[in-house]
Design a protein around this motif. Structure first.
Motif, PDB file in Angstrom:
ATOM      1  N   ARG A   1      72.082 -85.125 -40.861  1.00 25.30           N
ATOM      2  CA  ARG A   1      71.946 -84.754 -39.661  1.00 25.30           C
ATOM      3  C   ARG A   1      73.172 -84.727 -38.722  1.00 25.30           C
ATOM      4  NH1 ARG A   1      67.434 -87.887 -35.880  1.00 25.30           N
ATOM      5  NH2 ARG A   1      66.267 -86.527 -37.129  1.00 25.30           N
ATOM      6  N   SER A   2      74.034 -85.792 -38.934  1.00 24.12           N
ATOM      7  CA  SER A   2      75.351 -85.972 -38.450  1.00 24.12           C
ATOM      8  C   SER A   2      76.187 -84.517 -38.369  1.00 24.12           C
ATOM      9  CB  SER A   2      76.301 -86.907 -38.909  1.00 24.12           C
ATOM     10  OG  SER A   2      76.634 -86.770 -40.283  1.00 24.12           O
ATOM     11  N   TYR A   3      75.931 -83.703 -39.144  1.00 25.88           N
ATOM     12  CA  TYR A   3      76.871 -82.390 -39.344  1.00 25.88           C
ATOM     13  C   TYR A   3      76.472 -81.444 -38.381  1.00 25.88           C
ATOM     14  CZ  TYR A   3      78.458 -84.200 -43.753  1.00 25.88           C
ATOM     15  OH  TYR A   3      79.316 -85.080 -44.805  1.00 25.88           O
ATOM     16  N   PRO A   4      75.060 -81.182 -38.224  1.00 20.19           N
ATOM     17  CA  PRO A   4      74.764 -80.299 -37.094  1.00 20.19           C
ATOM     18  C   PRO A   4      74.865 -80.711 -35.926  1.00 20.19           C
ATOM     19  CG  PRO A   4      72.668 -80.951 -38.454  1.00 20.19           C
ATOM     20  CD  PRO A   4      73.913 -81.368 -39.057  1.00 20.19           C
ATOM     21  N   VAL A   5      74.731 -82.227 -35.765  1.00 21.15           N
ATOM     22  CA  VAL A   5      74.977 -82.910 -34.414  1.00 21.15           C
ATOM     23  C   VAL A   5      76.398 -82.682 -33.738  1.00 21.15           C
ATOM     24  CG1 VAL A   5      75.063 -85.280 -33.196  1.00 21.15           C
ATOM     25  CG2 VAL A   5      73.129 -84.610 -34.491  1.00 21.15           C
ATOM     26  N   ALA A   6      77.354 -82.685 -34.640  1.00 19.51           N
ATOM     27  CA  ALA A   6      78.816 -82.585 -34.455  1.00 19.51           C
ATOM     28  C   ALA A   6      79.053 -81.193 -34.012  1.00 19.51           C
ATOM     29  CB  ALA A   6      79.511 -83.087 -35.707  1.00 19.51           C
ATOM     30  N   HIS A   7      78.463 -80.274 -34.430  1.00 22.54           N
ATOM     31  CA  HIS A   7      78.505 -78.792 -34.126  1.00 22.54           C
ATOM     32  C   HIS A   7      77.826 -78.794 -32.782  1.00 22.54           C
ATOM     33  CE1 HIS A   7      79.481 -77.837 -38.259  1.00 22.54           C
ATOM     34  NE2 HIS A   7      79.981 -76.972 -37.764  1.00 22.54           N
ATOM     35  N   LEU A   8      76.709 -79.268 -32.411  1.00 21.87           N
ATOM     36  CA  LEU A   8      76.182 -79.220 -31.088  1.00 21.87           C
ATOM     37  C   LEU A   8      77.058 -79.742 -29.965  1.00 21.87           C
ATOM     38  CD1 LEU A   8      72.264 -80.161 -31.887  1.00 21.87           C
ATOM     39  CD2 LEU A   8      73.258 -77.959 -31.206  1.00 21.87           C
ATOM     40  N   GLN A   9      77.572 -80.912 -30.446  1.00 16.52           N
ATOM     41  CA  GLN A   9      78.285 -81.708 -29.605  1.00 16.52           C
ATOM     42  C   GLN A   9      79.731 -80.988 -29.191  1.00 16.52           C
ATOM     43  OE1 GLN A   9      78.717 -85.496 -31.422  1.00 16.52           O
ATOM     44  NE2 GLN A   9      77.213 -86.230 -30.413  1.00 16.52           N
ATOM     45  N   LYS A  10      80.275 -80.188 -30.161  1.00 16.73           N
ATOM     46  CA  LYS A  10      81.262 -79.172 -29.975  1.00 16.73           C
ATOM     47  C   LYS A  10      81.061 -78.298 -29.134  1.00 16.73           C
ATOM     48  CE  LYS A  10      82.595 -76.637 -33.393  1.00 16.73           C
ATOM     49  NZ  LYS A  10      83.370 -76.115 -34.827  1.00 16.73           N
ATOM     50  N   VAL A  11      79.832 -77.567 -29.296  1.00 17.17           N
ATOM     51  CA  VAL A  11      79.382 -76.390 -28.309  1.00 17.17           C
ATOM     52  C   VAL A  11      79.325 -77.099 -26.812  1.00 17.17           C
ATOM     53  CG1 VAL A  11      77.726 -74.801 -27.683  1.00 17.17           C
ATOM     54  CG2 VAL A  11      78.257 -75.101 -30.091  1.00 17.17           C
ATOM     55  N   PHE A  12      78.677 -78.424 -26.849  1.00 17.24           N
ATOM     56  CA  PHE A  12      78.401 -78.907 -25.530  1.00 17.24           C
ATOM     57  C   PHE A  12      79.994 -79.217 -24.818  1.00 17.24           C
ATOM     58  CE2 PHE A  12      74.397 -81.007 -27.158  1.00 17.24           C
ATOM     59  CZ  PHE A  12      73.881 -79.823 -27.286  1.00 17.24           C
ATOM     60  N   SER A  13      80.981 -79.643 -25.609  1.00 18.02           N
ATOM     61  CA  SER A  13      82.232 -79.929 -24.974  1.00 18.02           C
ATOM     62  C   SER A  13      82.822 -78.530 -24.743  1.00 18.02           C
ATOM     63  CB  SER A  13      83.023 -80.689 -26.118  1.00 18.02           C
ATOM     64  OG  SER A  13      82.482 -81.960 -26.483  1.00 18.02           O
ATOM     65  N   TYR A  14      82.846 -77.764 -25.264  1.00 16.60           N
ATOM     66  CA  TYR A  14      83.252 -76.276 -24.949  1.00 16.60           C
ATOM     67  C   TYR A  14      82.731 -75.752 -23.621  1.00 16.60           C
ATOM     68  CZ  TYR A  14      84.177 -71.573 -24.676  1.00 16.60           C
ATOM     69  OH  TYR A  14      84.457 -70.207 -24.259  1.00 16.60           O
ATOM     70  N   ASN A  15      81.504 -75.923 -23.512  1.00 14.42           N
ATOM     71  CA  ASN A  15      80.959 -75.212 -22.409  1.00 14.42           C
ATOM     72  C   ASN A  15      81.232 -76.042 -21.159  1.00 14.42           C
ATOM     73  OD1 ASN A  15      79.836 -72.922 -23.641  1.00 14.42           O
ATOM     74  ND2 ASN A  15      77.779 -73.287 -22.715  1.00 14.42           N
ATOM     75  N   SER A  16      81.313 -77.543 -21.294  1.00 15.18           N
ATOM     76  CA  SER A  16      81.722 -78.176 -20.085  1.00 15.18           C
ATOM     77  C   SER A  16      83.093 -77.954 -19.657  1.00 15.18           C
ATOM     78  CB  SER A  16      81.394 -79.762 -20.673  1.00 15.18           C
ATOM     79  OG  SER A  16      80.176 -80.091 -21.027  1.00 15.18           O
ATOM     80  N   LYS A  17      83.883 -77.623 -20.453  1.00 15.43           N
ATOM     81  CA  LYS A  17      85.386 -77.294 -19.978  1.00 15.43           C
ATOM     82  C   LYS A  17      85.366 -75.676 -19.552  1.00 15.43           C
ATOM     83  CE  LYS A  17      89.048 -78.148 -22.724  1.00 15.43           C
ATOM     84  NZ  LYS A  17      89.956 -78.203 -23.741  1.00 15.43           N
ATOM     85  N   ALA A  18      84.485 -74.868 -20.038  1.00 15.43           N
ATOM     86  CA  ALA A  18      84.697 -73.401 -19.672  1.00 15.43           C
ATOM     87  C   ALA A  18      84.199 -73.381 -18.252  1.00 15.43           C
ATOM     88  CB  ALA A  18      83.907 -72.723 -20.881  1.00 15.43           C
ATOM     89  N   MET A  19      84.790 -72.195 -17.700  1.00 18.19           N
ATOM     90  CA  MET A  19      84.157 -71.603 -16.532  1.00 18.19           C
ATOM     91  C   MET A  19      82.784 -70.952 -16.938  1.00 18.19           C
ATOM     92  SD  MET A  19      86.426 -72.265 -14.298  1.00 18.19           S
ATOM     93  CE  MET A  19      86.001 -71.138 -12.820  1.00 18.19           C
ATOM     94  N   LEU A  20      81.812 -70.745 -15.783  1.00 19.38           N
ATOM     95  CA  LEU A  20      80.623 -70.119 -15.954  1.00 19.38           C
ATOM     96  C   LEU A  20      80.630 -69.051 -16.813  1.00 19.38           C
ATOM     97  CD1 LEU A  20      78.789 -70.747 -12.478  1.00 19.38           C
ATOM     98  CD2 LEU A  20      78.355 -71.814 -14.673  1.00 19.38           C
ATOM     99  N   ASN A  21      81.496 -67.901 -16.562  1.00 20.85           N
ATOM    100  CA  ASN A  21      81.579 -66.550 -17.386  1.00 20.85           C
ATOM    101  C   ASN A  21      82.314 -66.571 -18.763  1.00 20.85           C
ATOM    102  OD1 ASN A  21      84.008 -66.864 -15.773  1.00 20.85           O
ATOM    103  ND2 ASN A  21      84.547 -65.104 -16.382  1.00 20.85           N
ATOM    104  N   GLU A  22      82.766 -67.975 -18.886  1.00 19.87           N
ATOM    105  CA  GLU A  22      83.381 -68.037 -20.322  1.00 19.87           C
ATOM    106  C   GLU A  22      82.547 -69.008 -21.309  1.00 19.87           C
ATOM    107  OE1 GLU A  22      87.790 -68.428 -18.211  1.00 19.87           O
ATOM    108  OE2 GLU A  22      86.618 -70.339 -18.907  1.00 19.87           O
ATOM    109  N   ARG A  23      81.159 -69.391 -20.697  1.00 22.18           N
ATOM    110  CA  ARG A  23      80.345 -70.232 -21.489  1.00 22.18           C
ATOM    111  C   ARG A  23      79.642 -69.656 -22.598  1.00 22.18           C
ATOM    112  NH1 ARG A  23      77.272 -74.537 -17.242  1.00 22.18           N
ATOM    113  NH2 ARG A  23      79.455 -75.792 -16.522  1.00 22.18           N
ATOM    114  N   LEU A  24      79.349 -70.250 -23.750  1.00 26.91           N
ATOM    115  CA  LEU A  24      78.558 -69.482 -24.757  1.00 26.91           C
ATOM    116  C   LEU A  24      77.027 -69.635 -24.059  1.00 26.91           C
ATOM    117  CD1 LEU A  24      80.117 -71.613 -27.628  1.00 26.91           C
ATOM    118  CD2 LEU A  24      80.193 -69.197 -27.388  1.00 26.91           C
ATOM    119  N   ASP A  25      76.398 -68.434 -24.784  1.00 29.69           N
ATOM    120  CA  ASP A  25      75.004 -68.381 -24.153  1.00 29.69           C
ATOM    121  C   ASP A  25      74.063 -69.204 -24.866  1.00 29.69           C
ATOM    122  OD1 ASP A  25      75.429 -66.230 -22.034  1.00 29.69           O
ATOM    123  OD2 ASP A  25      76.500 -65.428 -23.799  1.00 29.69           O
TER     124      ASP A  25
END
Length: 873
Positions: free
Chosen positions: A283-307
């Motif tokens: 489970r830790s592997y997909p969790v790490a991917h999710l956290q990576k996406v969360f961190s990216y979207n938190s840094k990105a502007m609204l129009n730069e966020r993954l959907d």
């Protein structure tokens, strides 16, 4: 939808029952009720019809929809148990009281919503049932009783509902007397909400697309018109960023790509997955991917966020599958992942969706007495059903999943995925992939799926697996052959790509020029057409159209256009800049918009600038005059641009606040200045420029000495004139009362005169131009009597110096003799020019060198005498 396994014998038996049974009325026409006035194929609407069926025992209830011919109509059939409760519902097309029945999906019942209510009389005796039928009307391309495009073949646009039962008694159909307007597909086309809503998987090539601008342009070109077809455009991309550090090193590249994709109307979903992710241990592997996406979207502007996030897990690949242990951990992990997404969205005001791929056959496996697909669909926001089948029946394979999501009525969506990868020997009969069937067959399948499932609100669209990598051995959709008889990787008309460069944000004044910069790219076309729009929530205004010629060999061209919003009818508000580019020959097009909106502010009443051309300007011909407009100003203080019309032809051919002007002849003319401020307002001013005539200038002349009655040639007389186009004559006053006119050539005046008396005369050379302006220079002419012996004259000294040179030429060759000869020759030149003083200096220098000789051959005495003679002249 999947069909029930009713056998042929049972269907024939039911037909006999319907044909032979007769008794009391099944349902009076006024007891068939509904609240709608029209019904249509492909409509997203869900219809409800109530009908009452009277019989002491009811086995089957039927609802039909028919036209005036009462032939070839869809029928819904419900089976009730002995307690008159609903057991199941199916659908088929029946020719009235004769002919075959054909299972069909034209008339699709909603099993969960269709309900049965028991009816009793006043004494409490059971007398029948009331069925609330809930259904949709769809196309059916498999039915022999439908039109070629899957429509129900009605006689006219008026249809009726009817009902009958199979029970203790029945009496055929009773049709309602209230007509309903029937709209076929051509009357009510497929909703734009889901047409062309296609997703595309992108695996290994995601990295190349992010890193390389050319690959990115080619990618956007393909998405806009796969295989040259704009109707097949892709609106969602599932992209695998596993190899990229999207939070740090690759953050800027990814956010730029996502913003650019969003401005083109594309959604970008993070794609990853592995079968092991179904197990708790990993489970830790997909969790790490999710956290990576969360961190990216938190840094990105609204129009730069993954959907969204799409996990491709597929636990059926695991060695111990199927087992309840795998199902339990798989379902538990999905719930854990979905909760993580929900928590992130709540904390960060984000809108990430979480979806998974779902093989169509998971509905055939159960866990805790329920189909596995139901657990999955209960949890995640979206499922992409792996509908990897190309043969007959493929359109029905996802029906269970779509029907279940529709019944949930909670907004969860379903994609239907199709395979295009070259599977080689893994797919010997081409049942799984469209690789060998070709793009035409794929489009037919997509059209069928859209037709059948368009009325379902949960149907999101189709997803194609997949774009492809650069490897020739790993080919898929991008290289898909046109049809089964063609080779793969055929050329097609690629879509041009446009990118809005600026503006992508900012505030702009309505009556101030707005500069829009964009690039166009096309790998196979050099002539394109573009349209530029400003789009708000309430209006769409075209502000420019242009024909663009691509001159760069890379296929990329930058275009700049300027408009004043207020002049185009654009009012204050927020607008998106959109540019559409089209290949005029093929009609293939694409579009891009600014990443964020721009704000057009209320127009300001700006004052025009004040133009000041300076002047009047005056100088002489051949000189330069500097035009100076720096006294111009703008009341608002904005920067000015300056343009000059120097020849009164109405064209402002030069620019700059100052401008240098010269003319080769005297002339008077007017220059015009145009100044423009930053708000597009201009002002005009003029100035007179005068180039005055300049008089010729005669260069100074040396004095001369001659004998009486000796002809004297004018010493070389030269002149200049700033007016290079002027014409000239020369007049010489010889000082003895004689005036003579001479022609001139190349700035030189020549003349010859003789004097009849002795004395000193002042001769004057005057040069006059065609405007009458004159320039003069005078020189003295000393005339002596030639009767006296030993008289020194110009001619005698010339003879003397020639004699001296003859002796000098006989000197032995040496550096000293060379210097002596050079100085004596120089003295001669000055004597010829009547410059006796400079000739004397040369001769003195020659004497210095002669003194160095052991034998001067008498040069010293001759030179000293010549110097004395020259001093008398």
């Amino acid at each position: 939808m999947k069909t029930h396994g009713w056998n042929f014998f049972f269907i024939i038996l039911m037909a006999v029952l319907v044909m032979d049974c007769s008794a009391q009325s099944s349902a009076p026409s006024d007891e068939i009720t509904f609240d709608f006035t029209q019904i249509s194929t492909d409509s997203p609407s869900i219809y409800s019809v109530k009908a009452r069926y009277y019989s002491s025992q009811v086995y089957y209830c039927f609802l039909r929809i028919t036209d005036v011919t009462k032939a070839n109509y869809p029928v819904l059939m419900m089976r009730l148990d002995s307690s008159h409760n609903k057991l199941w519902i199916t659908t088929f097309v029946e020719t009235y009281f004769s002919g075959p029945r054909d299972t069909s999906s034209i008339f699709l019942a909603d099993y969960e919503s269709t309900s049965v209510t028991k009816l009793y009389n006043t004494t409490g005796q059971f007398i029948g049932v009331e069925v609330n039928w809930v259904f949709t009307l769809c196309r059916d391309n498999d039915s022999p009783y439908s039109t070629a495009d899957g429509e129900w073949a009605t006689q006219d646009d008026q249809v009726y509902f009817g009902a009958y039962i199979v029970g203790v008694t029945e009496d055929g159909y009773n049709d309602s007397s209230i007509p309903v307007t029937y709209l076929n597909g051509s009357d009510n086309p497929v909703s734009d909400e889901w047409v062309n809503n296609r997703a595309l998987y992108v695996w290994d090539q995601s990295n190349q697309i992010i890193a390389d601008s050319q690959s990115q342009r080619e990618f956007f070109s393909f998405l806009a018109a796969p295989h040259g077809d704009s109707n097949a455009k892709v609106s969602v991309v599932f992209m695998n960023f596993d190899a990229l550090d999207i939070v740090n090193n690759s953050f800027d590249a990814v956010r730029t790509f996502v913003a650019d994709a969003h401005s083109r109307g594309l959604k970008v979903v993070f794609l990853s997955g592995d079968p092991s992710w179904a197990l708790d241990y990993y489970r830790s592997y997909p969790v790490a991917h999710l956290q990576k996406v969360f961190s990216y979207n938190s840094k990105a502007m609204l129009n730069e966020r993954l959907d969204g996030i799409q996990f491709n897990i597929e636990p059926h690949v695991l060695a111990s599958w199927p087992s309840d242990t795998i199902w339990e951990q798989y379902i538990g992990n999905l719930a854990y992942f979905q909760d993580m997404v929900i928590d992130h969205n709540n904390a960060q005001a984000d809108t990430l969706t979480f979806g998974v791929t779902l093989p169509y056959w998971y509905d055939e496996y159960t866990y805790n007495y329920r189909p596995v697909n139901e657990f999955v669909q209960d949890i995640v926001d979206c499922v992409t059903v792996i509908n990897y089948w190309t043969a007959t029946g493929a359109t029905a394979m996802s029906g269970t999943e779509i029907a279940y999501s529709e019944a949930l009525n909670n907004g969860k969506s379903v994609y239907i995925a199709l395979e295009t990868k070259d599977l080689g020997t893994s797919d010997p009969y081409n049942y799984i992939s469209f690789w060998n069937h070709g793009n035409e067959a794929l489009e037919t399948m997509i059209s069928d799926l859209e037709t059948i499932y368009s009325s379902y609100s949960v149907f999101t669209g189709t997803a194609i697996h997949y774009y492809e990598t650069d490897s020739a051995s790993d080919q898929a959709y991008r290289s898909l052959r046109p049809d089964a008889l063609s080779e793969p990787n055929q050329d097609y008309d690629e879509a041009p790509v446009v990118t809005v460069v600026a503006p992508n944000s900012g505030d702009f004044v309505a009556n101030k020029p707005l500069e829009i910069v964009y690039t166009v790219f096309d790998s196979d076309t050099s002539q394109l057409e573009t349209s530029v729009f400003l789009i708000s929530e309430s209006e769409e205004i075209q502000v420019d159209v242009a024909s663009v010629t691509i001159t760069d060999g890379s296929g990329l061209q930058t275009v700049t256009t300027t408009c004043v919003p207020s002049e185009m009818g654009v009012s204050a508000g927020d607008y998106v800049v959109q540019v559409i580019v089209q290949d005029p020959l093929t009609g293939v097009s694409s579009a891009d918009s600014s990443n964020t909106s721009i704000t057009i502010e209320q127009a300001t009443e700006y004052q025009p600038p004040v133009a000041n051309a300076g002047g009047s300007y005056e100088t002489t011909e051949g000189s330069t005059v500097t035009l100076d407009a720096q006294a111009s100003y703008d009341p608002q203080g904005s920067t000015l641009t300056y343009e000059w019309d120097l020849n009164s032809d109405g064209v402002f051919e030069v620019s700059g606040s100052t401008q240098s002007v010269t003319r080769p002849d005297d002339v008077t003319f007017t220059v015009t200045l145009k100044v423009t401020n930053a708000y597009g307002l201009s002002a005009i001013d003029t100035a007179e420029v005068v180039f005055l005539n300049a008089a010729p200038v005669v260069n100074p002349l040396p004095d001369v000495q001659i004998l009486i009655d000796e002809s004297v040639s004018l010493p070389p007389a030269t002149y200049s004139d700033a007016g290079v186009d002027d014409k000239h004559i020369a007049i010489i006053n010889w000082g003895d009362g004689t005036f003579e006119q001479y022609s001139v050539s190349n700035g030189i005046v020549t003349g010859v005169h003789s004097y009849s008396s002795t004395g000193t005369f002042s001769a004057t050379v005057t040069v006059q131009d065609n405007a009458g302006a004159q320039g003069s220079a005078s020189f003295a002419v000393s005339v002596k009597d030639d009767t006296g012996a030993g008289t020194v004259t110009h001619e005698t000294v010339l003879n003397d110096i020639n004699s001296i040179l003859d002796i000098a030429y006989t000197l032995p060759s040496s550096r000293t003799s060379t210097r002596i000869i050079t100085r004596i020759e120089g003295a001669k030149n000055f004597i010829v020019a009547y410059d006796y003083s400079r000739a004397i200096r040369k001769l003195d220098a020659a004497l210095d060198q002669v003194g160095l000789l052991s034998d001067d051959l008498g040069l010293t005495a001759l030179i000293e005498q010549l110097i004395a003679d020259l001093q008398t002249l």
